[in-house]
Scaffold this motif. Sequence first.
Motif, mmCIF file in Angstrom:
data_model
loop_
_atom_site.group_PDB
_atom_site.id
_atom_site.type_symbol
_atom_site.label_atom_id
_atom_site.label_comp_id
_atom_site.label_asym_id
_atom_site.label_seq_id
_atom_site.Cartn_x
_atom_site.Cartn_y
_atom_site.Cartn_z
ATOM 1 N N VAL A 20 -36.419 -34.728 8.641
ATOM 2 C CA VAL A 20 -35.560 -34.277 7.544
ATOM 3 C C VAL A 20 -35.766 -32.787 7.293
ATOM 4 C CG1 VAL A 20 -35.125 -34.504 5.061
ATOM 5 C CG2 VAL A 20 -35.400 -36.547 6.481
ATOM 6 N N ALA A 21 -37.001 -32.308 7.339
ATOM 7 C CA ALA A 21 -37.284 -30.882 7.125
ATOM 8 C C ALA A 21 -36.641 -30.038 8.228
ATOM 9 C CB ALA A 21 -38.788 -30.643 7.081
ATOM 10 N N ARG A 22 -36.680 -30.510 9.460
ATOM 11 C CA ARG A 22 -36.071 -29.763 10.570
ATOM 12 C C ARG A 22 -34.551 -29.720 10.433
ATOM 13 N NH1 ARG A 22 -39.768 -31.199 15.881
ATOM 14 N NH2 ARG A 22 -41.734 -30.835 14.819
ATOM 15 N N VAL A 23 -33.965 -30.829 9.998
ATOM 16 C CA VAL A 23 -32.514 -30.845 9.791
ATOM 17 C C VAL A 23 -32.146 -29.884 8.661
ATOM 18 C CG1 VAL A 23 -30.568 -32.268 9.019
ATOM 19 C CG2 VAL A 23 -32.182 -33.168 10.713
ATOM 20 N N THR A 24 -32.922 -29.884 7.591
ATOM 21 C CA THR A 24 -32.680 -28.981 6.462
ATOM 22 C C THR A 24 -32.787 -27.525 6.906
ATOM 23 O OG1 THR A 24 -33.557 -30.639 4.955
ATOM 24 C CG2 THR A 24 -33.418 -28.386 4.119
ATOM 25 N N ASP A 25 -33.819 -27.196 7.682
ATOM 26 C CA ASP A 25 -33.985 -25.833 8.192
ATOM 27 C C ASP A 25 -32.824 -25.435 9.094
ATOM 28 O OD1 ASP A 25 -36.362 -25.615 6.818
ATOM 29 O OD2 ASP A 25 -37.627 -25.935 8.585
ATOM 30 N N TYR A 26 -32.386 -26.368 9.941
ATOM 31 C CA TYR A 26 -31.265 -26.100 10.842
ATOM 32 C C TYR A 26 -30.012 -25.774 10.032
ATOM 33 C CZ TYR A 26 -27.250 -27.144 13.789
ATOM 34 O OH TYR A 26 -26.045 -27.091 14.423
ATOM 35 N N ARG A 27 -29.722 -26.592 9.043
ATOM 36 C CA ARG A 27 -28.516 -26.378 8.234
ATOM 37 C C ARG A 27 -28.604 -25.066 7.444
ATOM 38 N NH1 ARG A 27 -25.501 -30.677 9.002
ATOM 39 N NH2 ARG A 27 -26.399 -32.741 9.203
ATOM 40 N N ALA A 28 -29.788 -24.744 6.931
ATOM 41 C CA ALA A 28 -29.962 -23.476 6.211
ATOM 42 C C ALA A 28 -29.730 -22.297 7.154
ATOM 43 C CB ALA A 28 -31.358 -23.409 5.605
ATOM 44 N N THR A 29 -30.178 -22.420 8.397
ATOM 45 C CA THR A 29 -29.961 -21.365 9.384
ATOM 46 C C THR A 29 -28.472 -21.198 9.686
ATOM 47 O OG1 THR A 29 -32.115 -21.811 10.371
ATOM 48 C CG2 THR A 29 -30.544 -20.604 11.722
ATOM 49 N N VAL A 30 -27.751 -22.314 9.805
ATOM 50 C CA VAL A 30 -26.310 -22.249 10.063
ATOM 51 C C VAL A 30 -25.595 -21.542 8.907
ATOM 52 C CG1 VAL A 30 -24.216 -23.646 10.288
ATOM 53 C CG2 VAL A 30 -26.253 -24.248 11.596
ATOM 54 N N ILE A 31 -25.943 -21.897 7.686
ATOM 55 C CA ILE A 31 -25.304 -21.287 6.515
ATOM 56 C C ILE A 31 -25.637 -19.797 6.439
ATOM 57 C CG2 ILE A 31 -25.310 -21.235 3.988
ATOM 58 C CD1 ILE A 31 -25.647 -24.324 4.147
ATOM 59 N N ALA A 32 -26.897 -19.432 6.690
ATOM 60 C CA ALA A 32 -27.296 -18.024 6.641
ATOM 61 C C ALA A 32 -26.575 -17.224 7.722
ATOM 62 C CB ALA A 32 -28.807 -17.902 6.801
ATOM 63 N N THR A 33 -26.435 -17.798 8.909
ATOM 64 C CA THR A 33 -25.736 -17.115 9.996
ATOM 65 C C THR A 33 -24.264 -16.935 9.664
ATOM 66 O OG1 THR A 33 -27.288 -18.025 11.615
ATOM 67 C CG2 THR A 33 -25.200 -17.198 12.467
ATOM 68 N N ALA A 34 -23.643 -17.960 9.100
ATOM 69 C CA ALA A 34 -22.234 -17.863 8.718
ATOM 70 C C ALA A 34 -22.039 -16.780 7.658
ATOM 71 C CB ALA A 34 -21.730 -19.205 8.198
ATOM 72 N N ARG A 35 -22.940 -16.710 6.708
ATOM 73 C CA ARG A 35 -22.840 -15.682 5.664
ATOM 74 C C ARG A 35 -22.992 -14.291 6.264
ATOM 75 N NH1 ARG A 35 -26.219 -16.727 0.543
ATOM 76 N NH2 ARG A 35 -24.445 -18.092 0.189
ATOM 77 N N ARG A 36 -23.964 -14.147 7.181
ATOM 78 C CA ARG A 36 -24.175 -12.848 7.810
ATOM 79 C C ARG A 36 -22.947 -12.424 8.618
ATOM 80 N NH1 ARG A 36 -27.797 -13.613 12.018
ATOM 81 N NH2 ARG A 36 -26.067 -13.293 13.383
ATOM 82 N N LEU A 37 -22.344 -13.358 9.357
ATOM 83 C CA LEU A 37 -21.145 -13.051 10.131
ATOM 84 C C LEU A 37 -19.979 -12.670 9.226
ATOM 85 C CD1 LEU A 37 -21.318 -15.793 12.904
ATOM 86 C CD2 LEU A 37 -21.719 -13.340 13.163
ATOM 87 N N ALA A 38 -19.834 -13.367 8.105
ATOM 88 C CA ALA A 38 -18.762 -13.035 7.158
ATOM 89 C C ALA A 38 -18.957 -11.633 6.602
ATOM 90 C CB ALA A 38 -18.723 -14.060 6.029
ATOM 91 N N GLU A 39 -20.199 -11.270 6.294
ATOM 92 C CA GLU A 39 -20.477 -9.924 5.792
ATOM 93 C C GLU A 39 -20.168 -8.877 6.854
ATOM 94 O OE1 GLU A 39 -24.547 -10.181 4.581
ATOM 95 O OE2 GLU A 39 -24.059 -11.237 2.722
ATOM 96 N N GLN A 40 -20.497 -9.175 8.124
ATOM 97 C CA GLN A 40 -20.194 -8.243 9.206
ATOM 98 C C GLN A 40 -18.688 -8.082 9.368
ATOM 99 O OE1 GLN A 40 -22.256 -9.790 12.614
ATOM 100 N NE2 GLN A 40 -24.209 -8.889 12.020
#
Length: 103
Positions: free
Chosen positions: A48-68
């Motif tokens: 569950v912790a790995r899935v949570t970390d994975y999803r947080a990484t996806v959201i952070a990457t999407a936010r960074r791409l949107a800012e770019q």
Amino acid sequence: MIILTRLAGSRFAVNPDLLERVESTPDTVLTLLDGTKYVVAEPVEDVVARVTDYRATVIATARRLAEQQELASASPESASAAWPDDVTPQLAPAVPLRRRRRS
């Protein structure tokens, strides 16, 4: 993808978006949407912790791409540098999921 360990010791990656259920029976069993089951060495809490970390990484990457993209649209000269004129990005076709037939 998250990396997990089978009971025999080999490591493999699984797409957490395909997980339907994670159970402890007492071994940890992953059930995918198509009915495939994997027994892994990690406890349920770690999965569950790995899935949570994975999803947080996806959201952070999407936010960074949107800012770019916002920065690129603000300055047109940087937007044209994203893809050269002779390159057209193409996506692979989607593959439908099918449930496994049980014999």
